[in-house]
Scaffold this motif. Sequence first.
Motif, PDB file in Angstrom:
ATOM      1  N   UNK A 185      -2.870  17.027  13.101  1.00 54.40           N
ATOM      2  CA  UNK A 185      -1.587  17.668  13.741  1.00 54.40           C
ATOM      3  C   UNK A 185      -1.658  19.379  13.870  1.00 54.40           C
ATOM      4  N   UNK A 186      -2.684  19.714  12.896  1.00 58.20           N
ATOM      5  CA  UNK A 186      -2.987  21.093  13.286  1.00 58.20           C
ATOM      6  C   UNK A 186      -3.613  21.636  14.212  1.00 58.20           C
ATOM      7  N   UNK A 187      -4.658  20.868  14.495  1.00 62.02           N
ATOM      8  CA  UNK A 187      -5.505  21.114  15.680  1.00 62.02           C
ATOM      9  C   UNK A 187      -4.701  20.657  17.001  1.00 62.02           C
ATOM     10  N   UNK A 188      -4.090  19.874  17.195  1.00 60.26           N
ATOM     11  CA  UNK A 188      -3.329  19.439  18.102  1.00 60.26           C
ATOM     12  C   UNK A 188      -2.059  20.553  18.375  1.00 60.26           C
ATOM     13  N   UNK A 246      22.933  12.454   5.892  1.00 64.67           N
ATOM     14  CA  UNK A 246      22.470  11.501   7.113  1.00 64.67           C
ATOM     15  C   UNK A 246      20.941  12.205   7.805  1.00 64.67           C
ATOM     16  N   UNK A 247      20.415  11.347   8.032  1.00 56.88           N
ATOM     17  CA  UNK A 247      19.010  11.754   8.424  1.00 56.88           C
ATOM     18  C   UNK A 247      18.560  10.719   9.583  1.00 56.88           C
ATOM     19  N   UNK A 248      17.597  11.203  10.403  1.00 52.61           N
ATOM     20  CA  UNK A 248      17.213  10.564  11.371  1.00 52.61           C
ATOM     21  C   UNK A 248      15.656  10.170  11.213  1.00 52.61           C
ATOM     22  N   UNK A 249      15.094  10.375  10.009  1.00 54.79           N
ATOM     23  CA  UNK A 249      13.487  10.368   9.853  1.00 54.79           C
ATOM     24  C   UNK A 249      13.610   9.148   8.931  1.00 54.79           C
ATOM     25  N   UNK A 250      12.434   8.356   9.315  1.00 54.41           N
ATOM     26  CA  UNK A 250      12.256   7.053   8.519  1.00 54.41           C
ATOM     27  C   UNK A 250      10.708   7.071   8.020  1.00 54.41           C
ATOM     28  N   UNK A 305       2.611  16.194   9.740  1.00 54.68           N
ATOM     29  CA  UNK A 305       1.834  15.135   9.682  1.00 54.68           C
ATOM     30  C   UNK A 305       2.846  13.870   9.931  1.00 54.68           C
ATOM     31  N   UNK A 306       2.077  12.675  10.166  1.00 54.17           N
ATOM     32  CA  UNK A 306       2.950  11.580  10.322  1.00 54.17           C
ATOM     33  C   UNK A 306       2.524  10.345   9.353  1.00 54.17           C
ATOM     34  N   UNK A 314       0.934  -1.328  -0.175  1.00 54.56           N
ATOM     35  CA  UNK A 314      -0.001  -0.108   0.147  1.00 54.56           C
ATOM     36  C   UNK A 314       0.792   1.210  -0.044  1.00 54.56           C
ATOM     37  N   UNK A 315       0.497   2.355  -0.653  1.00 57.11           N
ATOM     38  CA  UNK A 315       1.127   3.523  -0.638  1.00 57.11           C
ATOM     39  C   UNK A 315       0.619   4.460   0.490  1.00 57.11           C
ATOM     40  N   UNK A 316       0.975   3.866   1.780  1.00 55.23           N
ATOM     41  CA  UNK A 316       0.806   4.566   3.036  1.00 55.23           C
ATOM     42  C   UNK A 316       2.123   4.408   3.729  1.00 55.23           C
ATOM     43  N   UNK A 317       2.773   5.550   4.225  1.00 58.94           N
ATOM     44  CA  UNK A 317       4.090   5.572   4.799  1.00 58.94           C
ATOM     45  C   UNK A 317       3.702   6.251   6.098  1.00 58.94           C
ATOM     46  N   UNK A 318       4.458   5.631   7.222  1.00 54.93           N
ATOM     47  CA  UNK A 318       4.294   6.434   8.744  1.00 54.93           C
ATOM     48  C   UNK A 318       5.575   7.034   8.730  1.00 54.93           C
ATOM     49  N   UNK A 319       5.687   8.131   9.481  1.00 59.07           N
ATOM     50  CA  UNK A 319       7.096   8.791   9.489  1.00 59.07           C
ATOM     51  C   UNK A 319       7.507   8.603  11.238  1.00 59.07           C
TER      52      UNK A 319
END
Length: 187
Positions: free
Chosen positions: A63-66, A26-30, A143-144, A4-9
Amino acid sequence: MALPNVWHHRRVGDSASKACWICYKPSTSVLITPDNKDFFYICVGHLKDRSFCTPDAAEASAAEERKKKEELDKEIELVKKGYEEKVKKRKERRKEKEKEKGKESKDEKKQDEEEDKKDEKEKEEKIKELEKKEPQAEAGDGPRIFALHRNFYQMRLDRIRNAEIAKRNRERMKSPNLFPSVPSNDL
């Protein structure tokens, strides 16, 4: 093999950072699929690029509401602290006056009570105003959940497919039936 084309950060520690899939920094985001079949490291800047991926609409609004809720809570806390400090100072002044004069008159007590009520009303009004006020939208955590652009999604599918083909070929090479045998009869 329908991925599926759904990816969680997700974020990893600094010691576990690896090269970004796009720019090799170098990156710490996956970005990882919900079923953990595929993942890759990506820079936060690429996540904001609309030609690379798009955030899930529901997740982005949540995320904006939070973020707005957190800012509002901070402002309300500041108002409450300011009010409490004001009350403390007033009580200290009253104690000093009592020491100087001995006892206050009834008029002064009524004035103090009126000031207390007035301050309480001001505090409640400020809190109501802050709750009604729309805080400025800023890009915080963001967003995540994301969906990759079709070209990048196809690249991930091709990579997985090629890995499966290579695995199958390695297994075939190990089997003795792959190569023909030497003829056994004499002619």
